[in-house]
Design a protein around this motif. Sequence first.
Motif, PDB file in Angstrom:
ATOM      1  N   TYR A  49       0.897  -1.086  -0.111  1.00 60.92           N
ATOM      2  CA  TYR A  49       0.115  -0.148   0.018  1.00 60.92           C
ATOM      3  C   TYR A  49       0.858   1.189   0.034  1.00 60.92           C
ATOM      4  N   GLY A  50       0.865   1.990  -1.042  1.00 60.33           N
ATOM      5  CA  GLY A  50       1.622   3.280  -0.968  1.00 60.33           C
ATOM      6  C   GLY A  50       1.190   4.427  -0.139  1.00 60.33           C
ATOM      7  N   LEU A  51       2.022   4.639   0.574  1.00 59.75           N
ATOM      8  CA  LEU A  51       2.034   5.872   1.628  1.00 59.75           C
ATOM      9  C   LEU A  51       2.246   7.125   1.197  1.00 59.75           C
ATOM     10  N   ASN A  52       3.051   7.414   0.278  1.00 56.41           N
ATOM     11  CA  ASN A  52       3.532   8.551  -0.642  1.00 56.41           C
ATOM     12  C   ASN A  52       4.157   7.996  -1.991  1.00 56.41           C
ATOM     13  N   LYS A  53       4.906   9.056  -2.647  1.00 56.87           N
ATOM     14  CA  LYS A  53       5.726   8.973  -3.881  1.00 56.87           C
ATOM     15  C   LYS A  53       6.778   7.882  -3.538  1.00 56.87           C
ATOM     16  N   LEU A  54       7.296   7.926  -2.485  1.00 58.67           N
ATOM     17  CA  LEU A  54       8.606   7.070  -2.184  1.00 58.67           C
ATOM     18  C   LEU A  54       8.575   5.902  -1.392  1.00 58.67           C
ATOM     19  N   VAL A  55       7.412   5.858  -0.349  1.00 57.03           N
ATOM     20  CA  VAL A  55       7.262   4.776   0.443  1.00 57.03           C
ATOM     21  C   VAL A  55       5.940   3.773   0.326  1.00 57.03           C
ATOM     22  N   SER A  56       5.984   2.605   0.460  1.00 58.21           N
ATOM     23  CA  SER A  56       4.905   1.921   0.516  1.00 58.21           C
ATOM     24  C   SER A  56       5.079   0.764   1.847  1.00 58.21           C
ATOM     25  N   VAL A  57       4.069   0.431   2.391  1.00 59.73           N
ATOM     26  CA  VAL A  57       4.139  -0.665   3.508  1.00 59.73           C
ATOM     27  C   VAL A  57       3.210  -1.779   3.063  1.00 59.73           C
ATOM     28  N   GLY A  58       3.331  -2.922   3.585  1.00 59.60           N
ATOM     29  CA  GLY A  58       2.783  -3.967   3.146  1.00 59.60           C
ATOM     30  C   GLY A  58       3.143  -5.308   3.906  1.00 59.60           C
ATOM     31  N   VAL A  79       5.678 -15.326   7.731  1.00 63.87           N
ATOM     32  CA  VAL A  79       4.936 -14.351   7.524  1.00 63.87           C
ATOM     33  C   VAL A  79       5.565 -13.150   8.146  1.00 63.87           C
ATOM     34  N   PHE A  80       5.275 -11.971   7.170  1.00 65.05           N
ATOM     35  CA  PHE A  80       6.204 -10.959   7.513  1.00 65.05           C
ATOM     36  C   PHE A  80       5.239  -9.400   7.065  1.00 65.05           C
ATOM     37  N   GLY A  81       5.770  -8.468   7.590  1.00 66.03           N
ATOM     38  CA  GLY A  81       5.454  -6.992   7.203  1.00 66.03           C
ATOM     39  C   GLY A  81       6.793  -6.554   6.279  1.00 66.03           C
ATOM     40  N   ARG A  82       6.519  -5.550   5.415  1.00 68.30           N
ATOM     41  CA  ARG A  82       7.463  -5.012   4.551  1.00 68.30           C
ATOM     42  C   ARG A  82       7.366  -3.505   4.155  1.00 68.30           C
ATOM     43  N   VAL A  83       8.476  -3.108   4.140  1.00 71.93           N
ATOM     44  CA  VAL A  83       8.524  -1.469   3.677  1.00 71.93           C
ATOM     45  C   VAL A  83       9.521  -1.523   2.389  1.00 71.93           C
ATOM     46  N   ASN A  84       8.711  -0.717   1.246  1.00 73.41           N
ATOM     47  CA  ASN A  84       9.676  -0.634   0.055  1.00 73.41           C
ATOM     48  C   ASN A  84       9.679   0.694  -0.050  1.00 73.41           C
ATOM     49  N   PHE A  85      10.800   1.263  -0.651  1.00 72.99           N
ATOM     50  CA  PHE A  85      11.380   2.689  -1.208  1.00 72.99           C
ATOM     51  C   PHE A  85      11.339   2.774  -2.499  1.00 72.99           C
ATOM     52  N   HIS A  86      10.347   3.415  -3.212  1.00 75.62           N
ATOM     53  CA  HIS A  86      10.051   3.490  -4.527  1.00 75.62           C
ATOM     54  C   HIS A  86      11.101   4.318  -5.121  1.00 75.62           C
ATOM     55  N   LEU A  87      11.832   4.185  -6.305  1.00 71.74           N
ATOM     56  CA  LEU A  87      12.939   4.824  -7.011  1.00 71.74           C
ATOM     57  C   LEU A  87      12.475   5.405  -8.470  1.00 71.74           C
ATOM     58  N   PRO A 101      14.099  -0.737  -3.403  1.00 73.68           N
ATOM     59  CA  PRO A 101      14.526  -1.726  -2.308  1.00 73.68           C
ATOM     60  C   PRO A 101      13.530  -1.836  -1.289  1.00 73.68           C
ATOM     61  N   GLY A 102      13.845  -2.733  -0.476  1.00 73.06           N
ATOM     62  CA  GLY A 102      12.970  -2.898   0.751  1.00 73.06           C
ATOM     63  C   GLY A 102      13.332  -3.858   1.633  1.00 73.06           C
ATOM     64  N   VAL A 103      12.623  -4.193   2.736  1.00 74.89           N
ATOM     65  CA  VAL A 103      13.132  -4.684   4.049  1.00 74.89           C
ATOM     66  C   VAL A 103      11.712  -5.527   4.408  1.00 74.89           C
ATOM     67  N   ASP A 104      12.133  -7.057   4.782  1.00 74.59           N
ATOM     68  CA  ASP A 104      10.902  -7.804   5.327  1.00 74.59           C
ATOM     69  C   ASP A 104      11.150  -8.026   6.618  1.00 74.59           C
ATOM     70  N   VAL A 105      10.336  -8.115   7.676  1.00 74.29           N
ATOM     71  CA  VAL A 105      10.567  -8.542   8.920  1.00 74.29           C
ATOM     72  C   VAL A 105       9.341  -9.331   9.300  1.00 74.29           C
ATOM     73  N   GLY A 106       9.565 -10.559  10.021  1.00 77.24           N
ATOM     74  CA  GLY A 106       8.437 -11.101  10.438  1.00 77.24           C
ATOM     75  C   GLY A 106       8.734 -12.483  11.310  1.00 77.24           C
ATOM     76  N   VAL A 107       8.021 -13.434  11.106  1.00 72.41           N
ATOM     77  CA  VAL A 107       8.092 -14.677  12.037  1.00 72.41           C
ATOM     78  C   VAL A 107       8.202 -15.908  10.982  1.00 72.41           C
ATOM     79  N   LEU A 108       9.407 -16.742  11.168  1.00 76.69           N
ATOM     80  CA  LEU A 108       9.738 -17.706  10.235  1.00 76.69           C
ATOM     81  C   LEU A 108       9.557 -18.832  11.234  1.00 76.69           C
TER      82      LEU A 108
END
Length: 146
Positions: A49-58, A79-87, A101-108
């Motif tokens: 889901y896009g928060l602004n022109k640069l960042v989305s969360v999901g 199962v994870f949450g993620r943040v992406n930075f759109h270039l 580029p982005g980062v995933d953080v969750g439970v494995l």
Amino acid sequence: MKKLFFVLMMAFLGTTANAQAYTGKGDQKIQLGLSAWGYGTGVTGTYDYGLNKLVSVGAGLNAYFGDYKDNDKDNRVFVFGRVNFHLQEALDLPAKWDIYPGVDVGVLGKDFGIGAHIGARYFFTEKVGVFAEVGNNGSIGVSFNL
């Protein structure tokens, strides 16, 4: 996996539309694909889901069929949450392309899982495109605009 990607590309190759890979605030994507490496091999699904022109969360879910982390069958699901930075805008890319580029953080399984990736999307039509992500979790598949 290569055959699936090729078939999908051929199916949409002739289609032209006013496709946009990332529009910023309110942009929503669902991606479905195959996990090629990382914590294991299997399938993946993500929502962004896009928060602004640069960042989305999901959020996302990877289900692994083999090569589980540490050969522990409890590690079959990430199962994870993620943040992406759109270039797209920063790199002045055409509207059909997005690099993020982005980062995933969750439970494995019973453990904490973290991953970093760089991804690319290309949209053939307004609603359908393809994506690939590489990093410590890698995947390839189809992306849908909601």
